[in-house]
Design a protein around this motif. Structure first.
Motif, PDB file in Angstrom:
ATOM      1  N   GLU A  27       2.670  -6.478 -16.040  1.00  0.00           N
ATOM      2  CA  GLU A  27       1.879  -7.044 -17.136  1.00  0.00           C
ATOM      3  C   GLU A  27       1.784  -8.555 -17.000  1.00  0.00           C
ATOM      4  N   LYS A  28       2.883  -9.154 -16.514  1.00  0.00           N
ATOM      5  CA  LYS A  28       2.921 -10.573 -16.236  1.00  0.00           C
ATOM      6  C   LYS A  28       3.448 -10.777 -14.814  1.00  0.00           C
ATOM      7  N   PRO A  29       3.132 -11.914 -14.163  1.00  0.00           N
ATOM      8  CA  PRO A  29       3.685 -12.190 -12.835  1.00  0.00           C
ATOM      9  C   PRO A  29       5.214 -12.123 -12.851  1.00  0.00           C
ATOM     10  N   CYS A  30       5.807 -11.554 -11.799  1.00  0.00           N
ATOM     11  CA  CYS A  30       7.261 -11.361 -11.780  1.00  0.00           C
ATOM     12  C   CYS A  30       8.022 -12.668 -11.624  1.00  0.00           C
ATOM     13  N   GLY A  31       7.425 -13.641 -10.918  1.00  0.00           N
ATOM     14  CA  GLY A  31       8.072 -14.931 -10.720  1.00  0.00           C
ATOM     15  C   GLY A  31       9.094 -14.950  -9.611  1.00  0.00           C
ATOM     16  N   THR A  32       9.344 -13.804  -8.953  1.00  0.00           N
ATOM     17  CA  THR A  32      10.407 -13.744  -7.941  1.00  0.00           C
ATOM     18  C   THR A  32       9.943 -13.227  -6.576  1.00  0.00           C
ATOM     19  N   CYS A  33       8.738 -12.671  -6.478  1.00  0.00           N
ATOM     20  CA  CYS A  33       8.267 -12.225  -5.161  1.00  0.00           C
ATOM     21  C   CYS A  33       7.850 -13.446  -4.346  1.00  0.00           C
ATOM     22  N   ASP A  34       7.626 -13.240  -3.051  1.00  0.00           N
ATOM     23  CA  ASP A  34       7.227 -14.356  -2.180  1.00  0.00           C
ATOM     24  C   ASP A  34       6.019 -15.104  -2.720  1.00  0.00           C
ATOM     25  N   SER A  35       5.017 -14.354  -3.147  1.00  0.00           N
ATOM     26  CA  SER A  35       3.776 -14.982  -3.580  1.00  0.00           C
ATOM     27  C   SER A  35       3.967 -15.821  -4.836  1.00  0.00           C
ATOM     28  N   CYS A  36       4.733 -15.305  -5.780  1.00  0.00           N
ATOM     29  CA  CYS A  36       5.003 -16.064  -7.013  1.00  0.00           C
ATOM     30  C   CYS A  36       5.790 -17.337  -6.720  1.00  0.00           C
ATOM     31  N   LEU A  37       6.813 -17.224  -5.863  1.00  0.00           N
ATOM     32  CA  LEU A  37       7.636 -18.395  -5.539  1.00  0.00           C
ATOM     33  C   LEU A  37       6.829 -19.459  -4.812  1.00  0.00           C
ATOM     34  N   LEU A  38       6.003 -19.032  -3.873  1.00  0.00           N
ATOM     35  CA  LEU A  38       5.206 -19.992  -3.113  1.00  0.00           C
ATOM     36  C   LEU A  38       4.144 -20.645  -3.979  1.00  0.00           C
ATOM     37  N   ARG A  39       3.596 -19.882  -4.902  1.00  0.00           N
ATOM     38  CA  ARG A  39       2.611 -20.444  -5.832  1.00  0.00           C
ATOM     39  C   ARG A  39       3.258 -21.535  -6.679  1.00  0.00           C
ATOM     40  N   ALA A  40       4.414 -21.222  -7.250  1.00  0.00           N
ATOM     41  CA  ALA A  40       5.109 -22.190  -8.104  1.00  0.00           C
ATOM     42  C   ALA A  40       5.478 -23.447  -7.320  1.00  0.00           C
ATOM     43  N   LYS A  41       5.967 -23.257  -6.093  1.00  0.00           N
ATOM     44  CA  LYS A  41       6.355 -24.378  -5.241  1.00  0.00           C
ATOM     45  C   LYS A  41       5.150 -25.265  -4.932  1.00  0.00           C
ATOM     46  N   ALA A  42       4.030 -24.647  -4.612  1.00  0.00           N
ATOM     47  CA  ALA A  42       2.837 -25.408  -4.239  1.00  0.00           C
ATOM     48  C   ALA A  42       2.279 -26.204  -5.414  1.00  0.00           C
ATOM     49  N   PHE A  43       2.236 -25.596  -6.597  1.00  0.00           N
ATOM     50  CA  PHE A  43       1.750 -26.328  -7.773  1.00  0.00           C
ATOM     51  C   PHE A  43       2.685 -27.497  -8.094  1.00  0.00           C
ATOM     52  N   ARG A  44       3.975 -27.245  -7.947  1.00  0.00           N
ATOM     53  CA  ARG A  44       4.952 -28.305  -8.221  1.00  0.00           C
ATOM     54  C   ARG A  44       4.760 -29.463  -7.248  1.00  0.00           C
ATOM     55  N   THR A  59       0.806  -1.225   0.000  1.00  0.00           N
ATOM     56  CA  THR A  59       0.000   0.000   0.000  1.00  0.00           C
ATOM     57  C   THR A  59       0.840   1.277   0.000  1.00  0.00           C
ATOM     58  N   ASP A  60       2.135   1.144   0.130  1.00  0.00           N
ATOM     59  CA  ASP A  60       3.030   2.304   0.172  1.00  0.00           C
ATOM     60  C   ASP A  60       4.076   2.146  -0.923  1.00  0.00           C
ATOM     61  N   LYS A  61       3.938   2.922  -1.977  1.00  0.00           N
ATOM     62  CA  LYS A  61       4.828   2.764  -3.132  1.00  0.00           C
ATOM     63  C   LYS A  61       6.234   3.277  -2.881  1.00  0.00           C
ATOM     64  N   SER A  62       6.452   3.903  -1.733  1.00  0.00           N
ATOM     65  CA  SER A  62       7.820   4.290  -1.383  1.00  0.00           C
ATOM     66  C   SER A  62       8.601   3.102  -0.820  1.00  0.00           C
ATOM     67  N   MET A  63       7.890   2.013  -0.533  1.00  0.00           N
ATOM     68  CA  MET A  63       8.510   0.784  -0.044  1.00  0.00           C
ATOM     69  C   MET A  63       8.622  -0.213  -1.192  1.00  0.00           C
ATOM     70  N   GLU A  64       9.696  -0.948  -1.223  1.00  0.00           N
ATOM     71  CA  GLU A  64       9.912  -1.940  -2.276  1.00  0.00           C
ATOM     72  C   GLU A  64       9.298  -3.279  -1.887  1.00  0.00           C
ATOM     73  N   VAL A  65       8.732  -3.979  -2.879  1.00  0.00           N
ATOM     74  CA  VAL A  65       8.344  -5.374  -2.677  1.00  0.00           C
ATOM     75  C   VAL A  65       9.610  -6.197  -2.805  1.00  0.00           C
ATOM     76  N   GLU A  66      10.039  -6.789  -1.715  1.00  0.00           N
ATOM     77  CA  GLU A  66      11.311  -7.504  -1.717  1.00  0.00           C
ATOM     78  C   GLU A  66      11.199  -8.827  -2.472  1.00  0.00           C
ATOM     79  N   ASP A  67      12.335  -9.329  -2.924  1.00  0.00           N
ATOM     80  CA  ASP A  67      12.360 -10.640  -3.561  1.00  0.00           C
ATOM     81  C   ASP A  67      11.986 -11.708  -2.551  1.00  0.00           C
ATOM     82  N   GLY A  68      11.459 -12.796  -3.063  1.00  0.00           N
ATOM     83  CA  GLY A  68      10.915 -13.824  -2.191  1.00  0.00           C
ATOM     84  C   GLY A  68      11.937 -14.722  -1.532  1.00  0.00           C
TER      85      GLY A  68
END
Length: 224
Positions: free
Chosen positions: A195-212, A74-83
């Motif tokens: 435009e597309k999922p980044c594949g590197t944030c926490d949520s993307c990594l956990l999604r990929a891990k869970a499907f795998r 919610t704060d664009k001055s903060m970075e979404v860190e890599d997962g």
């Protein structure tokens, strides 16, 4: 027909919760939030998922939680860190008291439409350890809702807060969702909202891990 309000973010957890409620025969009322998050991808996903589920009513509520920030969502001055799939601390993506706010609004909506059930797709065994995803919090909120609504306190029609995945992993949710026919390809998980999922944030990594781990093909994977 019994009625349920389902908190629908547009992500995996809420989509499976919606299909679970659908399979149990509820008349469905979905509730999504524009709370000042970084992007509207999940809002668009929620609208599509609600349409596919053929819900009775889908509502989008606007709350400007970005006015005070406190989260990288919610704060664009903060970075979404890599997962980090092995994370044990609470990440900066935690939005202060978000589920408390959402459940309070869901309770108001539920009382208005005379629904005695609210579904929320939280899990306390998920990596984050978010305090508003724990069973103690859900129990406390259910008690507060039943003390603070006329339907429950005066008319003796209590509202049940269902958190069916509270002790389930995301892998187990995906397996259940696959059985229920959840259209995973229309869900959105990425925190960054490009435009597309980044594949590197926490949520993307956990999604990929869970499907795998589930051995299920992620229909949205080709978006990455």
């Amino acid at each position: 027909m019994k009625r349920a309000v389902v908190l629908l973010s547009g992500g995996l957890d809420s989509a499976v919760a919606l299909w679970l409620a659908k399979s149990e025969g509820y008349e469905l009322y979905t509730l999504s939030f524009d709370y000042g998050q970084r992007h509207n991808k999940e809002i668009m996903a929620a609208a599509k998922i609600a349409e596919l589920a053929e819900v009775k009513s889908h509502r989008l509520v606007t709350i400007n939680m970005d006015q005070w920030g406190g989260s990288s969502l919610t704060d664009k001055s903060m970075e979404v860190e890599d997962g980090d799939v092995d994370r044990t601390d609470i990440p900066v993506t935690y939005v202060p008291a978000r589920n408390m706010v959402f459940l309070s609004i869901a309770a108001s909506f539920a009382e208005a439409v005379e629904a005695q059930n609210i579904f929320i797709g939280v899990s306390q065994v998920d990596y984050s350890g978010y305090v508003d995803c724990r069973e103690t919090f859900i129990t406390a909120m259910e008690n507060a809702i039943n003390q603070g609504t006329v339907m429950a306190a005066e008319h003796h029609k209590p509202i049940k807060v269902h958190a069916p995945f509270i002790y389930k992993t995301k892998t187990e949710e995906i397996l259940l969702g696959a059985q229920l026919g959840v259209p995973f390809e229309h869900t959105w998980s990425c925190y960054r909202g490009g435009e597309k999922p980044c594949g590197t944030c926490d949520s993307c990594l956990l999604r990929a891990k869970a499907f795998r781990e589930a051995g299920v093909i992620d229909g949205a994977a080709d978006q990455q």
